[in-house]
Write an enzyme that holds these catalytic residues in place. Structure first.
Site, PDB file in Angstrom:
ATOM      1  N   TYR A 126       0.818  -1.209   0.000  1.00  0.00           N
ATOM      2  CA  TYR A 126       0.000   0.000   0.000  1.00  0.00           C
ATOM      3  C   TYR A 126       0.857   1.267   0.000  1.00  0.00           C
ATOM      4  CZ  TYR A 126      -4.780  -1.706   0.740  1.00  0.00           C
ATOM      5  OH  TYR A 126      -6.019  -2.250   0.590  1.00  0.00           O
TER       6      TYR A 126
ATOM      7  N   LYS B  33       2.445 -15.293   2.386  1.00  0.00           N
ATOM      8  CA  LYS B  33       2.653 -16.002   1.115  1.00  0.00           C
ATOM      9  C   LYS B  33       4.132 -16.356   1.039  1.00  0.00           C
ATOM     10  CE  LYS B  33       1.217 -17.534  -2.915  1.00  0.00           C
ATOM     11  NZ  LYS B  33       0.309 -18.695  -3.053  1.00  0.00           N
TER      12      LYS B  33
ATOM     13  N   ASP C  98      -3.665 -17.961   0.143  1.00  0.00           N
ATOM     14  CA  ASP C  98      -4.656 -18.590  -0.743  1.00  0.00           C
ATOM     15  C   ASP C  98      -5.420 -19.677   0.008  1.00  0.00           C
ATOM     16  OD1 ASP C  98      -2.239 -19.995  -0.645  1.00  0.00           O
ATOM     17  OD2 ASP C  98      -2.302 -20.638  -2.739  1.00  0.00           O
TER      18      ASP C  98
ATOM     19  N   ASP D  24      -6.793  -6.751   3.861  1.00  0.00           N
ATOM     20  CA  ASP D  24      -7.861  -6.037   3.146  1.00  0.00           C
ATOM     21  C   ASP D  24      -8.791  -7.040   2.478  1.00  0.00           C
ATOM     22  OD1 ASP D  24      -9.240  -3.853   1.863  1.00  0.00           O
ATOM     23  OD2 ASP D  24      -8.136  -4.348   0.032  1.00  0.00           O
TER      24      ASP D  24
ATOM     25  N   ASP E 129     -12.821  -8.502   3.831  1.00  0.00           N
ATOM     26  CA  ASP E 129     -14.054  -8.420   3.028  1.00  0.00           C
ATOM     27  C   ASP E 129     -14.684  -9.805   2.905  1.00  0.00           C
ATOM     28  OD1 ASP E 129     -13.728  -5.655   2.460  1.00  0.00           O
ATOM     29  OD2 ASP E 129     -14.491  -5.946   0.421  1.00  0.00           O
TER      30      ASP E 129
END
Ligand code: IPM
Ligand code: MG
Length: 355
Positions: free
Chosen positions: A138, A189, A221, A245, A249
């Site tokens: 970000y 990851k 994942d 983020d 959601d």
């Protein structure tokens, strides 16, 4: 309590308005609350030509806590990136050093059939996502657009985390797990990214200070899959900015609606900004259709984390449970048994009464 109110854009003013009514109720009861309002995002661009103007910066630095609605809207999509509403949000997080973003996903039993998952998969769900909020891809430099060696235009961003940034968010993760069921899942990851390899090493090292917390690591994942396969295996998840983020959601759907999820963004001294995790929903803005509950629950988090008033937080949370138990629903959380939606304002009325 010095509170800055930033309604923001889209449905922001409507939903924040309901939370302010609750603050006013507390004021009438003698709770020492001082509110001031300001602008952020598109509203700030309209007024000052910048999504995080100096006036808002001064107000935000002076406040003990901030209640934010949401920012953004199609009207600003054509602005240069630096002037878009989202940049205002990122700038205020960064300016105030709000590195720890707490996003609880709790399924109220009354909403089990509003979730897109089978009720038995989500019943009793109560998880906490801790998202690092001021680092990662970000904010990484360099970033931008350039012409590559082959003469083709490309866009690029930089993912990075420093050891100290990982350490402090890991500690928030372990401390939070300690107060809950002592299980922490760190999501990364590390099978692909160097940033994640370091992340995993540092989280593991910090974990030695918390032998009573069971730490597991999971690739992002797989975590995305496990969240919809068997979400109750998680208690506290700690992860970086972009993975958090996306996963938060996803987790919101487990709780029935993104209109239900609050968040707290904290600095190292419990100063915080509190906001629903959803966006500004321009398609329903100004129509009295938005769900104010995520904002109201964000206010509860403010009372608990910034002001140490668990009593007021619990009153708000009990009020939310009560209106749901009464069968009241905004449009996003209707189900076959409760097909009739009430509006934002009517939900606010019910919440103020219940609280
Ligand atoms: C969130 C939002 C923001 C983010 C956007 C609006 C910049 O999606 O708070 O999750 O990506 O952090
Ligand atoms: Mg988001």
């Amino acid at each position: 309590m010095n509170i800055l109110i930033l309604p923001g854009d889209g449905i922001g003013p409507e939903i924040v308005g309901q939370a302010v009514r609750i603050l006013e109720k507390f004021q009438r009861e003698g709770v020492p609350i001082r509110m001031e309002s300001g602008v952020l995002g598109g509203a700030a661009y309209d007024q000052y030509g910048h999504p995080f103007p100096e006036r808002t910066q001064q107000q935000a630095r002076a406040a003990q806590a901030i209640l934010l609605g949401c920012v953004g809207g199609p009207k600003y999509d054509t602005l240069p990136r630096a002037l878009r509403p989202e940049q205002g949000l990122l700038a205020i997080r960064r300016d105030l050093g709000l590195f720890a973003n707490l996003r609880p996903a709790l399924l109220y039993p009354e909403l089990a059939s509003a979730s897109s998952l089978k009720p038995e998969v989500v019943a009793g769900l109560d998880l906490m996502i801790i998202r690092e909020l001021t680092g990662d891809i970000y904010f990484g430099q360099p970033r931008g657009r350039r012409v590559n060696a082959a003469g083709e235009e490309e866009g690029f961003d930089t993912m990075h985390y420093a050891v100290s940034e990982i350490e402090r968010i890991a500690r928030v993760g372990f401390e939070t797990a300690r107060k809950r069921s002592r299980r922490l899942t760190s999501v990364d990851k590390a099978n692909v990214l160097d940033t994640s390899i370091l992340w995993r090493e540092v989280v593991t090292r910090v974990g030695r200070d918390y032998p009573d917390v069971e730490l597991t690591h999971m690739y992002v994942d797989n975590a995305a899959m496990q969240l919809v396969r068997a979400p109750k295996q998680f208690d506290v998840i700690v992860t970086g900015n972009i993975f958090g983020d996306i996963l938060s959601d996803e987790a919101s759907m487990l709780a029935g609606s993104i209109g239900m999820l609050p968040s707290a963004s904290l600095d190292a001294n419990q100063k915080g900004m509190y906001e629903p995790i959803h966006g500004s929903a321009p398609d329903i803005a100004g129509q009295d259709r938005a769900n104010p509950i995520a904002t109201v629950l964000s206010l509860a988090m403010m009372m608990r984390y910034s002001f140490g008033r668990a009593d007021l937080a619990e009153r708000i949370e009990r009020g939310v449970r009560q209106v749901l138990a009464q069968g009241l629903r905004t449009a996003d959380i209707t189900d076959p048994l409760h097909p009739n939606a009430i509006g934002t304002r009517a939900m606010g009325d019910a919440l103020v009464d219940a609280i």
